[in-house]
Design a protein around this motif. Sequence first.
Motif, PDB file in Angstrom:
ATOM      1  N   VAL A   1     -14.543  12.929  -3.721  1.00 24.11           N
ATOM      2  CA  VAL A   1     -14.000  12.358  -4.947  1.00 24.11           C
ATOM      3  C   VAL A   1     -13.853  10.845  -4.802  1.00 24.11           C
ATOM      4  CG1 VAL A   1     -11.945  12.260  -6.425  1.00 24.11           C
ATOM      5  CG2 VAL A   1     -12.855  14.482  -5.692  1.00 24.11           C
ATOM      6  N   ALA A   2     -13.310  10.400  -3.685  1.00 24.39           N
ATOM      7  CA  ALA A   2     -13.126   8.959  -3.465  1.00 24.39           C
ATOM      8  C   ALA A   2     -14.469   8.236  -3.474  1.00 24.39           C
ATOM      9  CB  ALA A   2     -12.396   8.720  -2.145  1.00 24.39           C
TER      10      ALA A   2
ATOM     11  N   VAL B   1     -10.480   3.123 -12.435  1.00 24.56           N
ATOM     12  CA  VAL B   1     -11.320   3.977 -11.585  1.00 24.56           C
ATOM     13  C   VAL B   1     -11.207   3.532 -10.131  1.00 24.56           C
ATOM     14  CG1 VAL B   1     -13.694   4.691 -11.100  1.00 24.56           C
ATOM     15  CG2 VAL B   1     -12.882   4.596 -13.459  1.00 24.56           C
ATOM     16  N   GLY B   2     -11.299   2.223  -9.881  1.00 24.34           N
ATOM     17  CA  GLY B   2     -11.160   1.714  -8.511  1.00 24.34           C
ATOM     18  C   GLY B   2      -9.793   2.017  -7.931  1.00 24.34           C
ATOM     19  N   SER B   3      -8.752   1.827  -8.739  1.00 29.19           N
ATOM     20  CA  SER B   3      -7.389   2.106  -8.273  1.00 29.19           C
ATOM     21  C   SER B   3      -7.166   3.590  -8.032  1.00 29.19           C
ATOM     22  CB  SER B   3      -6.360   1.596  -9.289  1.00 29.19           C
ATOM     23  OG  SER B   3      -6.364   0.206  -9.347  1.00 29.19           O
ATOM     24  N   SER B   4      -7.813   4.432  -8.812  1.00 27.48           N
ATOM     25  CA  SER B   4      -7.705   5.880  -8.584  1.00 27.48           C
ATOM     26  C   SER B   4      -8.256   6.239  -7.209  1.00 27.48           C
ATOM     27  CB  SER B   4      -8.465   6.651  -9.667  1.00 27.48           C
ATOM     28  OG  SER B   4      -7.866   6.473 -10.906  1.00 27.48           O
TER      29      SER B   4
ATOM     30  N   ASN C   1      -5.778   4.710  -4.578  1.00 29.43           N
ATOM     31  CA  ASN C   1      -4.529   5.466  -4.440  1.00 29.43           C
ATOM     32  C   ASN C   1      -4.745   6.799  -3.746  1.00 29.43           C
ATOM     33  OD1 ASN C   1      -2.536   3.697  -5.408  1.00 29.43           O
ATOM     34  ND2 ASN C   1      -3.172   4.101  -7.505  1.00 29.43           N
ATOM     35  N   LEU C   2      -5.838   7.470  -4.043  1.00 31.40           N
ATOM     36  CA  LEU C   2      -6.170   8.716  -3.353  1.00 31.40           C
ATOM     37  C   LEU C   2      -6.307   8.461  -1.853  1.00 31.40           C
ATOM     38  CD1 LEU C   2      -7.234  11.668  -3.089  1.00 31.40           C
ATOM     39  CD2 LEU C   2      -9.470  10.760  -3.675  1.00 31.40           C
ATOM     40  N   LEU C   3      -7.061   7.421  -1.501  1.00 27.85           N
ATOM     41  CA  LEU C   3      -7.299   7.112  -0.091  1.00 27.85           C
ATOM     42  C   LEU C   3      -6.030   6.623   0.605  1.00 27.85           C
ATOM     43  CD1 LEU C   3     -10.718   5.445  -0.749  1.00 27.85           C
ATOM     44  CD2 LEU C   3     -10.375   7.515   0.632  1.00 27.85           C
TER      45      LEU C   3
ATOM     46  N   GLU D   1     -10.898  -6.514  -7.097  1.00 28.91           N
ATOM     47  CA  GLU D   1      -9.949  -6.192  -6.031  1.00 28.91           C
ATOM     48  C   GLU D   1      -9.718  -4.692  -5.903  1.00 28.91           C
ATOM     49  OE1 GLU D   1      -9.672  -8.501  -8.327  1.00 28.91           O
ATOM     50  OE2 GLU D   1      -8.991 -10.386  -7.424  1.00 28.91           O
ATOM     51  N   SER D   2      -9.660  -3.983  -7.030  1.00 26.23           N
ATOM     52  CA  SER D   2      -9.427  -2.537  -6.957  1.00 26.23           C
ATOM     53  C   SER D   2     -10.567  -1.846  -6.221  1.00 26.23           C
ATOM     54  CB  SER D   2      -9.223  -1.939  -8.351  1.00 26.23           C
ATOM     55  OG  SER D   2     -10.425  -1.945  -9.103  1.00 26.23           O
TER      56      SER D   2
END
Length: 181
Positions: free
Chosen positions: A11-12, A35-38, A41-43, A149-150
């Motif tokens: 997913v990441a 999308v980048g922050s998702s 945050n998962l990682l 940055e995200s």
Amino acid sequence: MAASELGKQDVARRLIHAAVDMFESDADPLAIHVVGSSAFNLLRELSKVGGTLFFERVFRSVLFNGATKVLKGEESGLPDHPIVAEWVEGIARAIEAGHVNSPEDINVKDAPGAEFEALRFLTGPFNFLKHADRDPDGMLHESDVKAIESISFAVTAYSLLFPTDDLDPKVARFLKQNAII
């Protein structure tokens, strides 16, 4: 057709690739940021499983690499700031003395507080969407959206957690074109 299952790493990776694709197609920066922050945050949550916070791992690695460069007579590659220079010089001395052999040997004081402060700017837009019920009339400033940055933070976290897995070459191109590497 049977649906396949996706692990957190899959997913990441897909989110990172999607964010880069969105960036390359000039999509809305807010959507790219989300999308980048998702992915990030998962990682970042996954990195807690090992007991070390994301920021602490990155900070240790950056300081160790900077001190190693200084020992080779090179520039550290870190910001030109007296405090940063003091940290790098201290770590370089500790490496020479044999007290520091890897990034894990470096102690970061108040890692949770430092991580919160360092990443607050990145998670702001993500949290704006996530916690809409807490502030239904809240506003998001365009300047708080950090698409590049995200993605960069997500790639860094991915590389720390999965060092033997190479992301699509388009990710490296994105990082290079945006002066991240």
